[in-house]
Design an enzyme around this catalytic site. Structure first.
Site, PDB file in Angstrom:
ATOM      1  N   ASP A 180     -12.710 -13.969  14.234  1.00 61.73           N
ATOM      2  CA  ASP A 180     -11.609 -14.780  13.528  1.00 61.73           C
ATOM      3  C   ASP A 180     -11.768 -16.132  13.814  1.00 61.73           C
ATOM      4  OD1 ASP A 180      -8.461 -14.737  12.657  1.00 61.73           O
ATOM      5  OD2 ASP A 180      -8.597 -15.880  14.538  1.00 61.73           O
TER       6      ASP A 180
ATOM      7  N   GLU B 121      -3.423 -23.111   3.275  1.00 61.10           N
ATOM      8  CA  GLU B 121      -3.028 -23.970   4.554  1.00 61.10           C
ATOM      9  C   GLU B 121      -2.972 -22.827   5.624  1.00 61.10           C
ATOM     10  OE1 GLU B 121      -2.355 -27.240   5.267  1.00 61.10           O
ATOM     11  OE2 GLU B 121      -2.716 -26.371   7.059  1.00 61.10           O
TER      12      GLU B 121
ATOM     13  N   LYS C 217      -8.283 -15.886   5.818  1.00 61.19           N
ATOM     14  CA  LYS C 217      -9.211 -16.526   6.323  1.00 61.19           C
ATOM     15  C   LYS C 217     -10.432 -15.774   6.049  1.00 61.19           C
ATOM     16  CE  LYS C 217      -7.207 -14.506  10.036  1.00 61.19           C
ATOM     17  NZ  LYS C 217      -6.296 -14.725  10.977  1.00 61.19           N
TER      18      LYS C 217
ATOM     19  N   VAL D 226      -5.712 -21.270   8.412  1.00 62.87           N
ATOM     20  CA  VAL D 226      -6.322 -21.758   9.768  1.00 62.87           C
ATOM     21  C   VAL D 226      -5.173 -22.252  10.575  1.00 62.87           C
ATOM     22  CG1 VAL D 226      -7.875 -23.191  10.888  1.00 62.87           C
ATOM     23  CG2 VAL D 226      -8.322 -22.405   8.676  1.00 62.87           C
TER      24      VAL D 226
ATOM     25  N   LYS E 172     -12.168 -19.344  10.556  1.00 66.14           N
ATOM     26  CA  LYS E 172     -11.478 -20.582  10.542  1.00 66.14           C
ATOM     27  C   LYS E 172     -12.544 -21.637  10.650  1.00 66.14           C
ATOM     28  CE  LYS E 172      -7.502 -18.195  12.386  1.00 66.14           C
ATOM     29  NZ  LYS E 172      -6.853 -17.902  13.422  1.00 66.14           N
TER      30      LYS E 172
ATOM     31  N   GLU F  11      -4.306  -7.372  19.000  1.00 64.25           N
ATOM     32  CA  GLU F  11      -3.903  -6.222  18.277  1.00 64.25           C
ATOM     33  C   GLU F  11      -4.615  -5.035  18.837  1.00 64.25           C
ATOM     34  OE1 GLU F  11      -4.841  -6.787  14.086  1.00 64.25           O
ATOM     35  OE2 GLU F  11      -4.209  -8.627  13.985  1.00 64.25           O
TER      36      GLU F  11
ATOM     37  N   ARG G 136       1.009  -1.087  -0.232  1.00 64.33           N
ATOM     38  CA  ARG G 136       0.025   0.033  -0.102  1.00 64.33           C
ATOM     39  C   ARG G 136       0.736   1.285  -0.057  1.00 64.33           C
ATOM     40  NH1 ARG G 136      -3.941  -0.200   4.744  1.00 64.33           N
ATOM     41  NH2 ARG G 136      -1.970  -0.711   5.540  1.00 64.33           N
ATOM     42  N   ARG G 137       2.057   1.197   0.844  1.00 60.33           N
ATOM     43  CA  ARG G 137       2.730   2.556   1.145  1.00 60.33           C
ATOM     44  C   ARG G 137       4.179   2.183   0.455  1.00 60.33           C
ATOM     45  NH1 ARG G 137       1.919   2.494   7.313  1.00 60.33           N
ATOM     46  NH2 ARG G 137       1.674   0.297   6.778  1.00 60.33           N
TER      47      ARG G 137
HETATM   48  P1  NDP Z   1      -0.242  -6.739   7.715  1.00 59.39           P
HETATM   49  O1  NDP Z   1      -1.231  -5.869   8.085  1.00 59.39           O
HETATM   50  O2  NDP Z   1       0.903  -6.766   8.412  1.00 59.39           O
HETATM   51  O3  NDP Z   1       0.301  -6.726   6.081  1.00 59.39           O
HETATM   52  C1  NDP Z   1      -0.594  -6.206   5.139  1.00 59.39           C
HETATM   53  C2  NDP Z   1       0.228  -5.857   3.948  1.00 59.39           C
HETATM   54  O4  NDP Z   1      -0.634  -5.663   2.866  1.00 59.39           O
HETATM   55  C3  NDP Z   1       1.103  -4.900   3.902  1.00 59.39           C
HETATM   56  O5  NDP Z   1       2.181  -4.962   3.482  1.00 59.39           O
HETATM   57  C4  NDP Z   1       0.211  -3.581   3.204  1.00 59.39           C
HETATM   58  O6  NDP Z   1       1.173  -2.495   2.630  1.00 59.39           O
HETATM   59  C5  NDP Z   1      -0.260  -4.442   2.339  1.00 59.39           C
HETATM   60  N1  NDP Z   1      -1.630  -3.853   1.594  1.00 59.39           N
HETATM   61  C6  NDP Z   1      -2.629  -3.656   2.464  1.00 59.39           C
HETATM   62  N2  NDP Z   1      -3.688  -2.921   1.701  1.00 59.39           N
HETATM   63  C7  NDP Z   1      -3.048  -3.310   0.388  1.00 59.39           C
HETATM   64  C8  NDP Z   1      -3.518  -2.755  -1.013  1.00 59.39           C
HETATM   65  N3  NDP Z   1      -4.622  -2.167  -1.015  1.00 59.39           N
HETATM   66  N4  NDP Z   1      -2.719  -2.887  -2.109  1.00 59.39           N
HETATM   67  C9  NDP Z   1      -1.652  -3.321  -1.779  1.00 59.39           C
HETATM   68  N5  NDP Z   1      -1.135  -3.812  -0.661  1.00 59.39           N
HETATM   69  C10 NDP Z   1      -1.841  -3.423   0.387  1.00 59.39           C
HETATM   70  O7  NDP Z   1      -1.172  -8.250   7.593  1.00 59.39           O
HETATM   71  P2  NDP Z   1      -0.640  -9.675   8.269  1.00 59.39           P
HETATM   72  O8  NDP Z   1       0.759 -10.013   7.361  1.00 59.39           O
HETATM   73  O9  NDP Z   1      -0.638  -9.811   9.384  1.00 59.39           O
HETATM   74  O10 NDP Z   1      -1.683 -10.580   7.541  1.00 59.39           O
HETATM   75  C11 NDP Z   1      -1.683 -10.878   5.929  1.00 59.39           C
HETATM   76  C12 NDP Z   1      -2.859 -11.993   6.086  1.00 59.39           C
HETATM   77  O11 NDP Z   1      -2.472 -13.206   6.542  1.00 59.39           O
HETATM   78  C13 NDP Z   1      -4.292 -11.796   6.500  1.00 59.39           C
HETATM   79  O12 NDP Z   1      -5.204 -12.388   5.729  1.00 59.39           O
HETATM   80  C14 NDP Z   1      -4.235 -12.409   7.806  1.00 59.39           C
HETATM   81  O13 NDP Z   1      -5.647 -12.784   8.207  1.00 59.39           O
HETATM   82  C15 NDP Z   1      -3.453 -13.674   7.670  1.00 59.39           C
HETATM   83  N6  NDP Z   1      -2.654 -14.367   8.483  1.00 59.39           N
HETATM   84  C16 NDP Z   1      -1.926 -13.447   9.370  1.00 59.39           C
HETATM   85  C17 NDP Z   1      -1.398 -14.149  10.311  1.00 59.39           C
HETATM   86  C18 NDP Z   1      -0.314 -13.418  11.472  1.00 59.39           C
HETATM   87  O14 NDP Z   1      -0.020 -13.836  12.713  1.00 59.39           O
HETATM   88  N7  NDP Z   1      -0.196 -11.915  11.080  1.00 59.39           N
HETATM   89  C19 NDP Z   1      -1.509 -15.525  10.853  1.00 59.39           C
HETATM   90  C20 NDP Z   1      -2.503 -16.226   9.759  1.00 59.39           C
HETATM   91  C21 NDP Z   1      -2.964 -15.475   8.784  1.00 59.39           C
HETATM   92  P3  NDP Z   1       2.222  -2.024   3.603  1.00 59.39           P
HETATM   93  O15 NDP Z   1       3.154  -2.661   3.842  1.00 59.39           O
HETATM   94  O16 NDP Z   1       2.624  -0.732   2.616  1.00 59.39           O
HETATM   95  O17 NDP Z   1       1.227  -1.286   4.642  1.00 59.39           O
HETATM   96  N1  HSE Z   2      -5.442 -12.920  15.362  1.00 61.82           N
HETATM   97  C1  HSE Z   2      -5.230 -14.260  15.222  1.00 61.82           C
HETATM   98  C2  HSE Z   2      -4.907 -14.968  16.392  1.00 61.82           C
HETATM   99  C3  HSE Z   2      -4.011 -14.282  14.365  1.00 61.82           C
HETATM  100  O1  HSE Z   2      -4.847 -14.426  17.487  1.00 61.82           O
HETATM  101  O2  HSE Z   2      -4.949 -16.415  16.519  1.00 61.82           O
HETATM  102  C4  HSE Z   2      -3.905 -15.823  13.374  1.00 61.82           C
HETATM  103  O3  HSE Z   2      -4.821 -15.869  12.654  1.00 61.82           O
END
Ligand code: NDP
Ligand code: HSE
Length: 437
Positions: A199, A127, A103, A130, A203, A188, A42-43
């Site tokens: 959430d 994978e 998810k 969940v 799942k 968060e 995004r940024r």
């Molecule tokens: P983050 O918020 O840390 O990262 C999101 C990323 O997406 C950032 O790099 C952001 O860009 C980018 N982004 C957001 N909006 C846009 C857009 N419109 N166009 C392009 N890029 C965009 O999320 P997570 O890494 O924590 O999570 C990612 C996915 O993984 C989610 O679906 C989450 O549910 C899933 N997930 C996460 C877990 C975790 O422990 N974090 C565990 C299991 C699943 P920028 O860097 O510029 O802000």
């Molecule tokens: N917010 C989620 C958790 C991240 O606490 O398990 C993993 O999906």
């Protein structure tokens, strides 16, 4: 094999790191080197630390990146419904395989993604969506395809498991435990999706779809969070040799006409300390699967965090890349059973109910009568002086009742009627009970 990486946050940056650190092994396992064609974020100006990647690969044009001819596989770790859904449909229809951790999107509208994958002849792997690092969806979608799954019971949200474990260990209330989870970086800034069960419900929908060969969406899942769980509930559970967990439960059943159904729910529940899920503490996840021939299986590990989640993403990347090189595809979505999803009122559960009642003749009979009127069978009754002390509190008594299995609607109606009785001063705690007692 060239990847478009959509998102470079918590998960995406660890995908980049692991791709870099393990590039030689990954190339050997796939049979071709894996390269990042571009990274959509995004940024553009965001500080990404010492990420081992060419800064020229970053773009804000995700769709343009997906459409490039030199992109074979799309990895989506952005999250949310739109624009992710549009991107993934575009990729799949163009025959590009997709790996996603999203998810929320899979639970809201997995059908659209599966249909696009079938249309484009592409793979859709998820994978990481969940239970993070835990290999769970592949076992459900492949290894257990020769068996019949009857029930899946899981702790699939790390934040709420941390909070409930802290409440159990220290006697803290919900707010205090949430504060600790936030300070330690588990919860968060806006913890709503975790503590209100959204959430876990997403799942649960994904797990139920795979386990029962039926399309289940988040809207089909009965959801209750943990914000109402009190330290008194936790103490009450302890006194019964139990602990409280936020469970996701997907179970096969039959309705009144004998038709096979599935019920899918997320709510806090008491489980006995002897149950395998009771020992799952801290922010860990675990899923307990009961299958006809395999019997009981338990999957345990880290359900969140950058590196654990990236591990699951990369496992999928290797699988789809190998398929692509071999010119084959994984089996498509299996939803042939199409079981009806049963409303929560018909789900079979058990309740643990703590009442503060007037201690005089006929009270127990009146309380028992309410259960009988709703056709709910009582399993155990324990009575003591109110407040638990030897002397008690005036003329009151504490009554703890555990029921046998009954439809949830009958149990809820029983509690509703108890609340209206003069002899019941208060209903101190109502919890569902799972896993025997
Ligand atoms: P983050 O918020 O840390 O990262 C999101 C990323 O997406 C950032 O790099 C952001 O860009 C980018 N982004 C957001 N909006 C846009 C857009 N419109 N166009 C392009 N890029 C965009 O999320 P997570 O890494 O924590 O999570 C990612 C996915 O993984 C989610 O679906 C989450 O549910 C899933 N997930 C996460 C877990 C975790 O422990 N974090 C565990 C299991 C699943 P920028 O860097 O510029 O802000
Ligand atoms: N917010 C989620 C958790 C991240 O606490 O398990 C993993 O999906």
């Amino acid at each position: 094999m060239r990847l478009a990486l959509l998102g470079c946050g918590t998960v995406g940056s660890d995908v980049v790191r692991l791709l870099h650190e393990q590039s030689a092994d990954l190339a050997a396992r796939i049979g071709a080197p894996l390269e990042i064609a571009g990274i959509a974020v995004r940024r553009l100006g965001r500080d990404r630390g010492d990420l081992p990647v060419d800064p020229g690969l970053f773009t804000t044009d995700a769709l343009g990146l997906i459409k490039r001819d030199d992109v074979d596989v799309v990895v989506e770790v952005v999250g949310g419904i739109e624009p992710a859904r549009g991107w993934l449909v575009e990729a799949l229809r163009a025959g590009k395989s997709v790996v996603t951790a999203n998810k929320a999107l899979l639970a809201e509208d997995g059908a659209t993604l599966h249909d696009a994958a079938a249309e484009g002849g592409a793979d859709l792997y998820y994978e990481a969506s969940v239970a993070g690092a835990i290999p769970l969806l592949r076992p459900l979608r492949e290894s257990l395809h020769g068996d019949r799954i009857n029930r899946v019971t899981g702790i699939v949200n790390g934040t709420t498991n941390f909070i409930l474990s802290a409440m159990d260990a220290t006697g803290a209330g919900f707010a205090e435990a949430l504060e600790e989870a936030t300070e330690l970086g588990y919860a968060e800034a806006d913890p709503t999706a975790d503590v209100e069960g959204f959430d876990a419900a997403a799942k649960a929908a994904i797990l139920a779809s795979l386990a029962f060969h039926t399309r289940v969406s988040a809207a089909d899942v009965h959801r209750e969070g943990i914000t109402e769980v009190t330290s008194a509930d936790v103490a009450s559970a302890k006194s019964m040799g139990c602990t409280i967990k936020l469970l996701c439960i997907a179970a096969r059943g039959t309705d009144a006409t004998g038709r096979e159904t599935v019920s899918v729910r997320v709510h806090p529940a008491m489980i006995p300390l002897t149950h395998p899920l009771a020992s799952v503490g801290d922010a860990f996840n675990a899923v307990f699967v009961e299958a006809e021939a395999a019997g009981q299986l338990m999957f345990y590990g880290r359900g969140a965090g950058g590196a654990p989640t990236a591990s699951a993403v990369l496992g999928d990347v290797v699988a789809v890349a190998r398929n692509r090189l071999a010119g084959v595809h994984a089996a498509s979505e299996s939803a042939y059973a199409d079981l009806p999803v049963r409303p929560m009122g018909e789900a079979l559960t058990r309740y643990h109910i703590s009442l503060d009642v007037t201690d005089r003749p006929g009270v127990l009979a009146a309380v028992a009568g309410v259960f009988a009127r709703h056709d709910v069978s009582i399993a155990t009754v324990r009575q003591g002086p109110a407040g638990g002390g030897a002397a008690g509190r005036g003329d009151d008594a504490d009554l703890v009742i555990v029921t046998h299995v009954a439809p949830d609607a009958a149990l809820a109606a029983t509690v509703g009627e108890l609340r209206g009785l003069d002899i019941v001063r208060s209903v101190a705690s109502v919890l569902r009970v799972e896993g025997g007692l």
